[in-house]
Scaffold this motif. Structure first.
Motif, PDB file in Angstrom:
ATOM      1  N   MET A   1     -39.440  -3.555   5.434  1.00  0.00           N
ATOM      2  CA  MET A   1     -39.761  -3.178   6.797  1.00  0.00           C
ATOM      3  C   MET A   1     -38.722  -3.722   7.778  1.00  0.00           C
ATOM      4  SD  MET A   1     -43.888  -3.724   6.726  1.00  0.00           S
ATOM      5  CE  MET A   1     -44.232  -2.707   8.153  1.00  0.00           C
ATOM      6  N   PHE A   2     -38.237  -4.957   7.518  1.00  0.00           N
ATOM      7  CA  PHE A   2     -37.143  -5.491   8.336  1.00  0.00           C
ATOM      8  C   PHE A   2     -35.958  -4.540   8.280  1.00  0.00           C
ATOM      9  CE2 PHE A   2     -38.457 -10.234   7.643  1.00  0.00           C
ATOM     10  CZ  PHE A   2     -39.510 -10.041   8.512  1.00  0.00           C
ATOM     11  N   ARG A   3     -35.770  -3.963   7.107  1.00  0.00           N
ATOM     12  CA  ARG A   3     -34.648  -3.070   6.914  1.00  0.00           C
ATOM     13  C   ARG A   3     -34.728  -1.825   7.794  1.00  0.00           C
ATOM     14  NH1 ARG A   3     -32.914  -0.320   1.254  1.00  0.00           N
ATOM     15  NH2 ARG A   3     -31.077   0.676   2.123  1.00  0.00           N
ATOM     16  N   LYS A   4     -35.915  -1.220   7.803  1.00  0.00           N
ATOM     17  CA  LYS A   4     -36.059   0.049   8.524  1.00  0.00           C
ATOM     18  C   LYS A   4     -36.135  -0.128  10.032  1.00  0.00           C
ATOM     19  CE  LYS A   4     -38.497   2.655   5.032  1.00  0.00           C
ATOM     20  NZ  LYS A   4     -39.880   2.853   4.625  1.00  0.00           N
ATOM     21  N   MET A  12     -45.844  -8.944  12.832  1.00  0.00           N
ATOM     22  CA  MET A  12     -46.737  -9.446  11.792  1.00  0.00           C
ATOM     23  C   MET A  12     -47.894  -8.482  11.590  1.00  0.00           C
ATOM     24  SD  MET A  12     -45.117 -11.972  10.801  1.00  0.00           S
ATOM     25  CE  MET A  12     -46.136 -12.950   9.691  1.00  0.00           C
ATOM     26  N   ARG A  13     -48.278  -7.792  12.643  1.00  0.00           N
ATOM     27  CA  ARG A  13     -49.335  -6.777  12.531  1.00  0.00           C
ATOM     28  C   ARG A  13     -48.880  -5.595  11.689  1.00  0.00           C
ATOM     29  NH1 ARG A  13     -49.863  -9.941  16.755  1.00  0.00           N
ATOM     30  NH2 ARG A  13     -51.883 -10.311  17.731  1.00  0.00           N
ATOM     31  N   ASP A  14     -47.598  -5.208  11.834  1.00  0.00           N
ATOM     32  CA  ASP A  14     -47.043  -4.148  10.973  1.00  0.00           C
ATOM     33  C   ASP A  14     -47.121  -4.559   9.509  1.00  0.00           C
ATOM     34  OD1 ASP A  14     -46.289  -2.559  13.150  1.00  0.00           O
ATOM     35  OD2 ASP A  14     -44.282  -3.433  13.271  1.00  0.00           O
ATOM     36  N   ILE A  15     -46.680  -5.773   9.251  1.00  0.00           N
ATOM     37  CA  ILE A  15     -46.655  -6.271   7.871  1.00  0.00           C
ATOM     38  C   ILE A  15     -48.067  -6.329   7.307  1.00  0.00           C
ATOM     39  CG2 ILE A  15     -46.043  -8.236   6.398  1.00  0.00           C
ATOM     40  CD1 ILE A  15     -43.836  -8.905   8.456  1.00  0.00           C
ATOM     41  N   ALA A  16     -48.993  -6.839   8.110  1.00  0.00           N
ATOM     42  CA  ALA A  16     -50.388  -6.957   7.678  1.00  0.00           C
ATOM     43  C   ALA A  16     -50.956  -5.593   7.303  1.00  0.00           C
ATOM     44  CB  ALA A  16     -51.223  -7.604   8.773  1.00  0.00           C
ATOM     45  N   ARG A  17     -50.681  -4.600   8.156  1.00  0.00           N
ATOM     46  CA  ARG A  17     -51.181  -3.248   7.886  1.00  0.00           C
ATOM     47  C   ARG A  17     -50.638  -2.751   6.550  1.00  0.00           C
ATOM     48  NH1 ARG A  17     -48.773  -0.524  11.654  1.00  0.00           N
ATOM     49  NH2 ARG A  17     -49.851  -1.653  13.291  1.00  0.00           N
ATOM     50  N   LEU A  37     -37.596 -13.970   6.451  1.00  0.00           N
ATOM     51  CA  LEU A  37     -36.175 -13.675   6.631  1.00  0.00           C
ATOM     52  C   LEU A  37     -35.316 -14.716   5.918  1.00  0.00           C
ATOM     53  CD1 LEU A  37     -34.187 -11.761   8.187  1.00  0.00           C
ATOM     54  CD2 LEU A  37     -34.151 -13.483   9.989  1.00  0.00           C
ATOM     55  N   GLU A  38     -35.662 -15.961   6.111  1.00  0.00           N
ATOM     56  CA  GLU A  38     -34.918 -17.054   5.474  1.00  0.00           C
ATOM     57  C   GLU A  38     -34.882 -16.920   3.962  1.00  0.00           C
ATOM     58  OE1 GLU A  38     -36.559 -20.856   6.499  1.00  0.00           O
ATOM     59  OE2 GLU A  38     -35.798 -20.738   8.551  1.00  0.00           O
ATOM     60  N   SER A  39     -36.033 -16.719   3.364  1.00  0.00           N
ATOM     61  CA  SER A  39     -36.062 -16.718   1.894  1.00  0.00           C
ATOM     62  C   SER A  39     -35.269 -15.544   1.340  1.00  0.00           C
ATOM     63  CB  SER A  39     -37.494 -16.737   1.364  1.00  0.00           C
ATOM     64  OG  SER A  39     -38.196 -15.640   1.866  1.00  0.00           O
ATOM     65  N   ALA A  40     -35.348 -14.384   2.018  1.00  0.00           N
ATOM     66  CA  ALA A  40     -34.579 -13.237   1.547  1.00  0.00           C
ATOM     67  C   ALA A  40     -33.077 -13.505   1.657  1.00  0.00           C
ATOM     68  CB  ALA A  40     -34.947 -11.986   2.342  1.00  0.00           C
ATOM     69  N   LEU A  41     -32.653 -14.016   2.802  1.00  0.00           N
ATOM     70  CA  LEU A  41     -31.217 -14.179   3.029  1.00  0.00           C
ATOM     71  C   LEU A  41     -30.621 -15.354   2.258  1.00  0.00           C
ATOM     72  CD1 LEU A  41     -30.814 -13.266   6.807  1.00  0.00           C
ATOM     73  CD2 LEU A  41     -30.015 -11.990   4.815  1.00  0.00           C
ATOM     74  N   MET A  42     -31.383 -16.433   2.136  1.00  0.00           N
ATOM     75  CA  MET A  42     -30.823 -17.585   1.419  1.00  0.00           C
ATOM     76  C   MET A  42     -30.768 -17.319  -0.082  1.00  0.00           C
ATOM     77  SD  MET A  42     -29.824 -19.176   3.953  1.00  0.00           S
ATOM     78  CE  MET A  42     -28.983 -20.575   3.181  1.00  0.00           C
ATOM     79  N   ILE A  78     -27.561  -3.546  -6.150  1.00  0.00           N
ATOM     80  CA  ILE A  78     -28.511  -2.687  -6.859  1.00  0.00           C
ATOM     81  C   ILE A  78     -29.818  -3.426  -7.144  1.00  0.00           C
ATOM     82  CG2 ILE A  78     -28.900  -1.666  -9.131  1.00  0.00           C
ATOM     83  CD1 ILE A  78     -25.972  -0.712  -9.001  1.00  0.00           C
ATOM     84  N   ASN A  79     -29.711  -4.707  -7.449  1.00  0.00           N
ATOM     85  CA  ASN A  79     -30.905  -5.483  -7.790  1.00  0.00           C
ATOM     86  C   ASN A  79     -31.646  -6.047  -6.574  1.00  0.00           C
ATOM     87  OD1 ASN A  79     -30.415  -5.096 -10.544  1.00  0.00           O
ATOM     88  ND2 ASN A  79     -29.012  -6.851 -10.610  1.00  0.00           N
ATOM     89  N   ASN A  80     -31.046  -5.916  -5.386  1.00  0.00           N
ATOM     90  CA  ASN A  80     -31.684  -6.482  -4.190  1.00  0.00           C
ATOM     91  C   ASN A  80     -31.450  -5.584  -2.979  1.00  0.00           C
ATOM     92  OD1 ASN A  80     -32.160  -9.543  -5.215  1.00  0.00           O
ATOM     93  ND2 ASN A  80     -30.144  -8.860  -5.885  1.00  0.00           N
ATOM     94  N   VAL A  81     -31.706  -4.296  -3.161  1.00  0.00           N
ATOM     95  CA  VAL A  81     -31.332  -3.326  -2.120  1.00  0.00           C
ATOM     96  C   VAL A  81     -31.895  -3.701  -0.750  1.00  0.00           C
ATOM     97  CG1 VAL A  81     -31.166  -0.887  -1.552  1.00  0.00           C
ATOM     98  CG2 VAL A  81     -31.442  -1.563  -3.907  1.00  0.00           C
ATOM     99  N   ASP A  82     -33.173  -4.041  -0.702  1.00  0.00           N
ATOM    100  CA  ASP A  82     -33.789  -4.326   0.588  1.00  0.00           C
ATOM    101  C   ASP A  82     -33.220  -5.579   1.248  1.00  0.00           C
ATOM    102  OD1 ASP A  82     -35.449  -2.109   0.629  1.00  0.00           O
ATOM    103  OD2 ASP A  82     -36.980  -3.106  -0.573  1.00  0.00           O
ATOM    104  N   ALA A  83     -33.129  -6.634   0.467  1.00  0.00           N
ATOM    105  CA  ALA A  83     -32.629  -7.897   1.025  1.00  0.00           C
ATOM    106  C   ALA A  83     -31.186  -7.752   1.504  1.00  0.00           C
ATOM    107  CB  ALA A  83     -32.742  -9.012  -0.002  1.00  0.00           C
ATOM    108  N   VAL A  84     -30.366  -7.075   0.703  1.00  0.00           N
ATOM    109  CA  VAL A  84     -28.955  -6.912   1.045  1.00  0.00           C
ATOM    110  C   VAL A  84     -28.787  -6.188   2.380  1.00  0.00           C
ATOM    111  CG1 VAL A  84     -26.863  -5.653   0.380  1.00  0.00           C
ATOM    112  CG2 VAL A  84     -28.037  -7.071  -1.284  1.00  0.00           C
ATOM    113  N   SER A  85     -29.712  -5.302   2.688  1.00  0.00           N
ATOM    114  CA  SER A  85     -29.606  -4.535   3.930  1.00  0.00           C
ATOM    115  C   SER A  85     -29.720  -5.429   5.164  1.00  0.00           C
ATOM    116  CB  SER A  85     -30.682  -3.460   3.981  1.00  0.00           C
ATOM    117  OG  SER A  85     -31.941  -4.054   4.193  1.00  0.00           O
ATOM    118  N   LEU A  86     -30.224  -6.651   4.980  1.00  0.00           N
ATOM    119  CA  LEU A  86     -30.361  -7.564   6.118  1.00  0.00           C
ATOM    120  C   LEU A  86     -29.074  -8.328   6.407  1.00  0.00           C
ATOM    121  CD1 LEU A  86     -33.834  -9.063   5.137  1.00  0.00           C
ATOM    122  CD2 LEU A  86     -33.374  -7.078   6.569  1.00  0.00           C
TER     123      LEU A  86
END
Lengths: 173, 173
Positions: A1-4, A12-17, A37-42, A78-86
């Motif tokens: 969702m961060f990506r899009k 947080m309401r978006d994520i919860a939904r 965000l931190e855990s994905a990027l680190m 390829i193995n982390n498409v979503d995270a890499v987009s950040l």
DNA sequence: CCTACCGATCGGTAGG
DNA sequence: CCTACCGATCGGTAGG
């Protein structure tokens, strides 16, 4: 969702939904929005770091190291498409880890430039602008996630061959 | 400011502070926050559109058109560093103009691919993956703003020569 | 994992 | 271009 939608625009309401919870319940799984965000990027920073460290200590010519780094980046993407987009832009919203993240990226780029220089010295690469070439190759790789997510049917070995060929040998006949 | 912090994270209060006004006073100059993003991005869309339209109708070989497009993009980037930085990711926050913006980008890419295909047919380019090559070249150009803003001392003619050489002929000896 | 709610901050408006 | 302010929404907490 961060990506899009981007980190700030995703609530947080978006994520919860999306996960089917009430917003408050999310906090039993995470400490904060920033934490996600931190855990994905680190995690990614560690993968890139592993790649460059492993490559540096291998006993192969610089030009081969360059190829190795390109292939590693393709695998990581390829193995982390979503995270890499950040990586291209959302890292600016890091708080405590921002400095560490920038440091890691600078270390990666410095090592990359060093390998480029060695390959030029070995006469495997033409005399070129080190800074511009580093930027040129890394920016293509940094964006690969967006291309790959639209072209997942492409064979990965073929992708690796074609892309490293493009980046190293160019496209002219 | 959109560039450094992102569109969503930049508040009207931030902008007001920067220009030395009260937030409410901004609305004598603009209609909305969205308006600022729109005018920056649609202005760029027009520049890219002009470039591709002019290039298409020139009577030169496809490979020369490719070079022309690369050089145009470098010029556009240099003359609009801040606005160009919004193209990679901030366009997602467009509202009414989002569809139009995407359409324009797709038109540009389609024309670019067509020129690539013609250059391959002419044997000026090797047989290559059209989709991957389009992505590869355009993603380097899309990111050029970030490199240029850190390397403004580089001679522009030199930049044009080096970068088109990298993108077309590669870096190998 | 929920209900109920918080202080802070957002983009924007009214009226001068 | 300002003061004063609005309704909406934000990330997050209390307490169960």
């Amino acid at each position: 969702m961060f990506r899009k939608r981007g980190y700030t625009a995703t609530t947080m309401r978006d994520i919860a939904r999306e996960v089917g919870m009430e917003p408050a319940s999310l906090y039993n799984h995470i400490r904060s929005k920033q934490d996600i965000l931190e855990s994905a990027l680190m995690h990614l920073a560690n993968l890139y770091n592993d790649s460059i460290q492993n490559t540096i200590k291998q006993n192969i010519p610089p030009i081969k190291k360059l190829e190795q780094l390109i292939i590693d980046q393709i695998d990581i993407t390829i193995n982390n498409v979503d995270a890499v987009s950040l990586v291209p832009s959302e890292w600016v919203h890091l708080e405590q880890f921002k400095g560490k993240f920038i440091d890691r990226r600078n270390e990666y780029e410095s090592s990359f430039k060093l390998i480029l220089k060695q390959a030029v010295k070995d006469n495997d690469l033409r005399s070129l602008d080190i800074e511009l070439t580093t930027f040129s190759i890394l920016s293509t790789l940094r964006y690969l996630h967006s291309w790959y997510s639209r072209n997942k049917e492409m064979d990965i070995e073929n992708l690796k061959n074609e892309l490293s060929k493009n980046l190293l040998e160019g496209i002219k006949n």
